[in-house]
Design a protein around this motif. Structure first.
Motif, PDB file in Angstrom:
ATOM      1  N   PHE A 113       0.671  -1.081  -0.177  1.00  0.00           N
ATOM      2  CA  PHE A 113       0.365  -0.067  -0.164  1.00  0.00           C
ATOM      3  C   PHE A 113       0.806   1.227   0.254  1.00  0.00           C
ATOM      4  O   PHE A 113       1.360   1.898   1.269  1.00  0.00           O
ATOM      5  N   ARG A 114       0.455   2.052  -1.163  1.00  0.00           N
ATOM      6  CA  ARG A 114       1.557   2.896  -0.841  1.00  0.00           C
ATOM      7  C   ARG A 114       0.910   4.304  -1.562  1.00  0.00           C
ATOM      8  O   ARG A 114      -0.020   3.973  -2.595  1.00  0.00           O
ATOM      9  N   HIS A 115       0.192   5.178  -1.117  1.00  0.00           N
ATOM     10  CA  HIS A 115      -0.495   6.782  -1.618  1.00  0.00           C
ATOM     11  C   HIS A 115       0.375   7.772  -2.423  1.00  0.00           C
ATOM     12  O   HIS A 115       1.003   8.224  -1.338  1.00  0.00           O
ATOM     13  N   ARG A 120      -1.624   4.765 -14.906  1.00  0.00           N
ATOM     14  CA  ARG A 120      -1.349   3.158 -15.026  1.00  0.00           C
ATOM     15  C   ARG A 120      -0.361   2.473 -14.555  1.00  0.00           C
ATOM     16  O   ARG A 120       1.384   3.381 -14.494  1.00  0.00           O
ATOM     17  N   GLY A 121       0.329   1.717 -13.672  1.00  0.00           N
ATOM     18  CA  GLY A 121       0.791   0.514 -13.344  1.00  0.00           C
ATOM     19  C   GLY A 121       1.495   1.250 -12.127  1.00  0.00           C
ATOM     20  O   GLY A 121       2.873   0.907 -11.772  1.00  0.00           O
ATOM     21  N   ARG A 122       0.527   1.840 -11.719  1.00  0.00           N
ATOM     22  CA  ARG A 122       0.721   2.283 -10.623  1.00  0.00           C
ATOM     23  C   ARG A 122      -0.617   3.167  -9.517  1.00  0.00           C
ATOM     24  O   ARG A 122      -0.936   3.728 -10.214  1.00  0.00           O
ATOM     25  N   TYR A 123      -1.251   1.808  -8.217  1.00  0.00           N
ATOM     26  CA  TYR A 123      -2.354   1.865  -7.867  1.00  0.00           C
ATOM     27  C   TYR A 123      -1.589   2.232  -6.487  1.00  0.00           C
ATOM     28  O   TYR A 123      -0.571   2.336  -6.287  1.00  0.00           O
ATOM     29  N   ARG A 124      -2.816   2.441  -5.327  1.00  0.00           N
ATOM     30  CA  ARG A 124      -2.487   2.545  -3.758  1.00  0.00           C
ATOM     31  C   ARG A 124      -2.004   1.366  -3.701  1.00  0.00           C
ATOM     32  O   ARG A 124      -2.216   0.918  -2.916  1.00  0.00           O
ATOM     33  N   GLN A 125      -3.289  -0.028  -4.077  1.00  0.00           N
ATOM     34  CA  GLN A 125      -3.008  -0.729  -3.231  1.00  0.00           C
ATOM     35  C   GLN A 125      -2.514  -1.364  -4.923  1.00  0.00           C
ATOM     36  O   GLN A 125      -2.780  -1.630  -5.969  1.00  0.00           O
ATOM     37  N   PHE A 126      -1.303  -1.841  -4.396  1.00  0.00           N
ATOM     38  CA  PHE A 126      -0.666  -2.494  -5.520  1.00  0.00           C
ATOM     39  C   PHE A 126       0.304  -4.157  -5.229  1.00  0.00           C
ATOM     40  O   PHE A 126       0.003  -4.876  -3.978  1.00  0.00           O
ATOM     41  N   HIS A 127       0.947  -5.086  -6.235  1.00  0.00           N
ATOM     42  CA  HIS A 127       0.836  -6.522  -5.521  1.00  0.00           C
ATOM     43  C   HIS A 127       2.384  -6.460  -5.744  1.00  0.00           C
ATOM     44  O   HIS A 127       2.859  -6.405  -7.404  1.00  0.00           O
ATOM     45  N   VAL A 258      20.311   4.506  -7.554  1.00  0.00           N
ATOM     46  CA  VAL A 258      20.596   4.411  -6.531  1.00  0.00           C
ATOM     47  C   VAL A 258      19.420   3.770  -5.917  1.00  0.00           C
ATOM     48  O   VAL A 258      19.184   3.263  -4.169  1.00  0.00           O
ATOM     49  N   ARG A 259      18.224   3.345  -6.330  1.00  0.00           N
ATOM     50  CA  ARG A 259      17.050   3.117  -5.701  1.00  0.00           C
ATOM     51  C   ARG A 259      16.360   3.931  -4.664  1.00  0.00           C
ATOM     52  O   ARG A 259      16.795   4.637  -4.071  1.00  0.00           O
ATOM     53  N   GLY A 260      14.706   3.456  -4.348  1.00  0.00           N
ATOM     54  CA  GLY A 260      14.464   4.840  -3.435  1.00  0.00           C
ATOM     55  C   GLY A 260      14.647   4.330  -1.903  1.00  0.00           C
ATOM     56  O   GLY A 260      14.139   5.665  -1.049  1.00  0.00           O
ATOM     57  N   GLY A 280       8.213   1.831 -15.869  1.00  0.00           N
ATOM     58  CA  GLY A 280       8.697   0.794 -17.014  1.00  0.00           C
ATOM     59  C   GLY A 280       9.665  -0.192 -16.088  1.00  0.00           C
ATOM     60  O   GLY A 280      10.009  -1.313 -16.588  1.00  0.00           O
ATOM     61  N   THR A 281       9.961  -0.410 -14.442  1.00  0.00           N
ATOM     62  CA  THR A 281      10.115  -0.878 -13.648  1.00  0.00           C
ATOM     63  C   THR A 281       9.277  -2.137 -13.230  1.00  0.00           C
ATOM     64  O   THR A 281       8.521  -1.646 -13.223  1.00  0.00           O
ATOM     65  N   VAL A 282      10.093  -3.473 -13.593  1.00  0.00           N
ATOM     66  CA  VAL A 282       9.203  -4.554 -12.971  1.00  0.00           C
ATOM     67  C   VAL A 282       9.339  -4.755 -12.390  1.00  0.00           C
ATOM     68  O   VAL A 282       8.608  -5.237 -11.611  1.00  0.00           O
ATOM     69  N   MET A 307       8.962  -7.275  -7.863  1.00  0.00           N
ATOM     70  CA  MET A 307       8.693  -7.306  -8.666  1.00  0.00           C
ATOM     71  C   MET A 307       7.463  -6.693  -8.654  1.00  0.00           C
ATOM     72  O   MET A 307       6.107  -7.393  -8.269  1.00  0.00           O
ATOM     73  N   GLY A 308       7.135  -5.919  -9.303  1.00  0.00           N
ATOM     74  CA  GLY A 308       5.434  -5.819  -9.053  1.00  0.00           C
ATOM     75  C   GLY A 308       4.944  -6.232 -10.886  1.00  0.00           C
ATOM     76  O   GLY A 308       4.708  -6.327 -10.974  1.00  0.00           O
ATOM     77  N   VAL A 309       3.501  -7.425 -10.064  1.00  0.00           N
ATOM     78  CA  VAL A 309       2.635  -7.976 -10.138  1.00  0.00           C
ATOM     79  C   VAL A 309       1.791  -6.903 -11.732  1.00  0.00           C
ATOM     80  O   VAL A 309       1.584  -7.909 -12.454  1.00  0.00           O
TER      81      VAL A 309
HETATM   82  P1  ATP Z   1       9.209   4.013  -8.597  1.00  0.00           P
HETATM   83  O1  ATP Z   1      10.247   3.970  -9.309  1.00  0.00           O
HETATM   84  O2  ATP Z   1       8.271   2.922  -9.978  1.00  0.00           O
HETATM   85  O3  ATP Z   1       8.071   3.974  -7.289  1.00  0.00           O
HETATM   86  P2  ATP Z   1       9.919   2.105  -6.629  1.00  0.00           P
HETATM   87  O4  ATP Z   1      11.423   2.441  -6.586  1.00  0.00           O
HETATM   88  O5  ATP Z   1       8.442   2.796  -5.908  1.00  0.00           O
HETATM   89  O6  ATP Z   1       9.400   2.060  -7.994  1.00  0.00           O
HETATM   90  P3  ATP Z   1       9.635  -0.291  -5.076  1.00  0.00           P
HETATM   91  O7  ATP Z   1      10.066   0.161  -4.779  1.00  0.00           O
HETATM   92  O8  ATP Z   1      11.320  -1.183  -5.877  1.00  0.00           O
HETATM   93  O9  ATP Z   1       9.630   0.353  -6.257  1.00  0.00           O
HETATM   94  O10 ATP Z   1       9.061  -1.537  -5.422  1.00  0.00           O
HETATM   95  C1  ATP Z   1       9.421  -3.013  -6.816  1.00  0.00           C
HETATM   96  C2  ATP Z   1       8.580  -3.063  -7.389  1.00  0.00           C
HETATM   97  O11 ATP Z   1       6.548  -2.633  -7.207  1.00  0.00           O
HETATM   98  C3  ATP Z   1       8.593  -2.274  -8.497  1.00  0.00           C
HETATM   99  O12 ATP Z   1       9.635  -1.719  -9.641  1.00  0.00           O
HETATM  100  C4  ATP Z   1       6.930  -1.512  -9.515  1.00  0.00           C
HETATM  101  O13 ATP Z   1       6.941  -2.943 -10.288  1.00  0.00           O
HETATM  102  C5  ATP Z   1       6.208  -1.590  -8.106  1.00  0.00           C
HETATM  103  N1  ATP Z   1       5.894  -0.489  -8.134  1.00  0.00           N
HETATM  104  C6  ATP Z   1       5.970   0.116  -6.427  1.00  0.00           C
HETATM  105  N2  ATP Z   1       5.037   0.788  -6.503  1.00  0.00           N
HETATM  106  C7  ATP Z   1       3.895   0.214  -6.851  1.00  0.00           C
HETATM  107  C8  ATP Z   1       2.710   1.017  -6.868  1.00  0.00           C
HETATM  108  N3  ATP Z   1       1.957   1.951  -6.841  1.00  0.00           N
HETATM  109  N4  ATP Z   1       1.807   0.228  -8.265  1.00  0.00           N
HETATM  110  C9  ATP Z   1       2.476  -0.390  -9.332  1.00  0.00           C
HETATM  111  N5  ATP Z   1       3.707  -1.150  -8.864  1.00  0.00           N
HETATM  112  C10 ATP Z   1       4.250  -0.579  -8.374  1.00  0.00           C
END
Ligand code: ATP
Ligand code: MG
Length: 434
Positions: A113-115, A120-127, A258-260, A280-282, A307-309
């Protein structure tokens, strides 16, 4: 009718036929991870807020602005919905001393869960599906789990996924690099955006992770951590690269990766595709040797990825790699409600033999006509219709009618089979049953 209640913004329902894709993907991944010796771990979705503040770092996107944090109104505890999986796994490992008899390899799957702003490809509940290898320090494990992900793309038939890799070195090297970065960005203060200015002294490394196009050129020229690495860190990184090469896994060294999250050191990597637009990061991960100790455990190294399902499924769809919808083996047509007592035991026997059987049932309008039931049978994709008509039942039989195309030269023959021996003829309907 009362007013409708809808799902929370950015949180999705996953219903058929899409849910079948989810199950299929989960099964494929599970089978692969098990072959590498990774075992399932399940941790709570709700954790103490402090776990993420301490584990991820205070000056991260997640902790600063994305976390669903709340107070338990019954006892005032500060809690959070998990925004990622690693902190919870490491907490569990420390809490239950799971490394007492040696290193462990884990995998997990589930909602995070992230607010964030939904798109597309970015949700608040994701898997996420994630792996963590704990207690293992060598570069061969970094390579092992990168290989696992690469294997997955290959098995799923996915293309256009590039592996980007970098090293963050060790804390002392990062400290030296940090000083160099601060000096560099101070010189170019006028070009920094608000976020970057705020992070300049708290977490300058994260400025490199900016998504602001106006800052790309500046970031491009910034001092590189690679130039501050000592021999040990260099060797670790070079070995990871060599082990990828030895397996024919292509990669691109990206010094700006560098990663978050704060907990990474040494290897970090991302699998990125151009097929999904901005998101685009899977799959992303890295080594986090300090985290176990940070969370109160006896120091132990760790490395993992997540990985982001949703993104993998979107990519499978874009590249037309999703499986066909599952279809039942047989569809039971029941023209008269009086027949249920004869029908249900037969269907039960067929299912016990392993067949997938869909039964026509009555709606609030009653039981549909034979013709309408046949239409449904056809639309279900089932290979056979089982017709429990009055004439058949009177003889103690059911009529079996093939619905799908027959081998050339043969006609779709309807046959009668005894109700009482369903388990015996079940195999006719699904030759693959054992
Ligand atoms: P981004 O830079 O896209 O915000 P992140 O560095 O925050 O990604 P991670 O915390 O490394 O992402 O999470 C691993 C993977 O989970 C990401 O590569 C992505 O595929 C997926 N992911 C992260 N946040 C989300 C989201 N809000 N919705 C869907 N998928 C997500
Ligand atoms: Mg993010």
């Amino acid at each position: 009718m009362s007013e409708r209640i809808t799902a929370v913004k950015g949180m999705n329902d996953i219903a058929p036929p899409q849910s079948a894709h989810w199950e299929w993907l989960e099964q494929r991944v599970r089978a692969l991870l098990q072959r590498y010796g990774y075992r399932n771990i399940r941790t709570p979705i709700v954790e103490p807020l402090a776990l993420f503040v301490r584990g991820l770092g205070e000056v991260t996107d997640i902790v600063e602005k994305e976390m669903y944090a709340f107070e338990d109104r019954l006892n005032g505890e500060q809690l959070a919905l998990r925004p990622e999986g690693t902190a919870g796994v490491v907490r569990a490992v420390v809490e239950h001393a799971l490394l007492y008899d040696g290193p462990k390899r884990f995998y997990y799957m589930g909602p995070m869960f992230r607010h964030e702003r939904p798109q597309r490809g970015r949700y608040r509940q994701f898997h996420q599906i994630g792996v963590e290898a704990l207690g293992l320090a060598g570069p061969e494990v970094d390579a092992e789990l990168i290989t696992m992900a690469a294997d997955l793309w290959q098995q799923l038939g996915l293309e256009d996924i590039v592996l980007e890799i970098n090293t963050l070195g060790q804390p002392a090297e990062r400290a030296a690099h940090r000083q160099a970065l601060i000096a560099y960005f101070e010189q170019h203060r006028d070009q920094l955006d608000e976020d970057a200015r705020r992070r300049l002294y708290t977490n300058p490394l994260r400025i490199l992770d900016t998504k602001n196009p106006a800052m790309q050129a500046l970031v491009e020229q910034a001092p590189r951590l690679l130039d501050h690495l000592g021999a040990t860190s260099r060797a670790h990184f070079e070995t990871v690269c060599a082990l990828l090469q030895a397996q024919g896994i292509a990669y691109r060294v990206n010094p700006r990766l560098v990663r978050g999250l704060d907990y990474y050191q040494h290897t970090v990597f991302e699998f990125v595709t151009t097929s999904l637009g901005a998101q685009g990061t899977v799959c992303a991960g890295g080594r986090y040797d300090g985290l176990v100790a940070e969370l109160g455990g006896k120091p132990a190294p760790g490395v993992g990825w997540a990985m982001g399902v949703e993104r993998i499924l979107a990519l499978l769809e874009a590249q037309q790699r999703l499986p066909a919808a599952p279809v039942p083996d047989a569809y039971a047509i029941v023209p008269d409600a009086a027949a249920w007592a004869q029908v249900l035991p037969v269907l039960r026997a067929l299912r016990q033999a392993g067949l997938q059987v869909l039964m026509h049932a009555s709606t609030p309008d009653g039981l549909a006509s034979m013709k309408a039931q046949f239409k449904k049978a056809d639309a279900s994709g089932a290979r056979y219709a089982l017709i429990f008509g009055a004439d058949e039942l009177a003889q103690g039989s059911v009529a079996i009618k093939p619905l799908r195309a027959q081998p050339e030269g043969t006609v779709a023959q309807q046959v009668l089979r005894p109700l009482a021996q369903a388990q015996q003829w079940a195999r006719e309907l699904a030759p693959t049953l054992t």
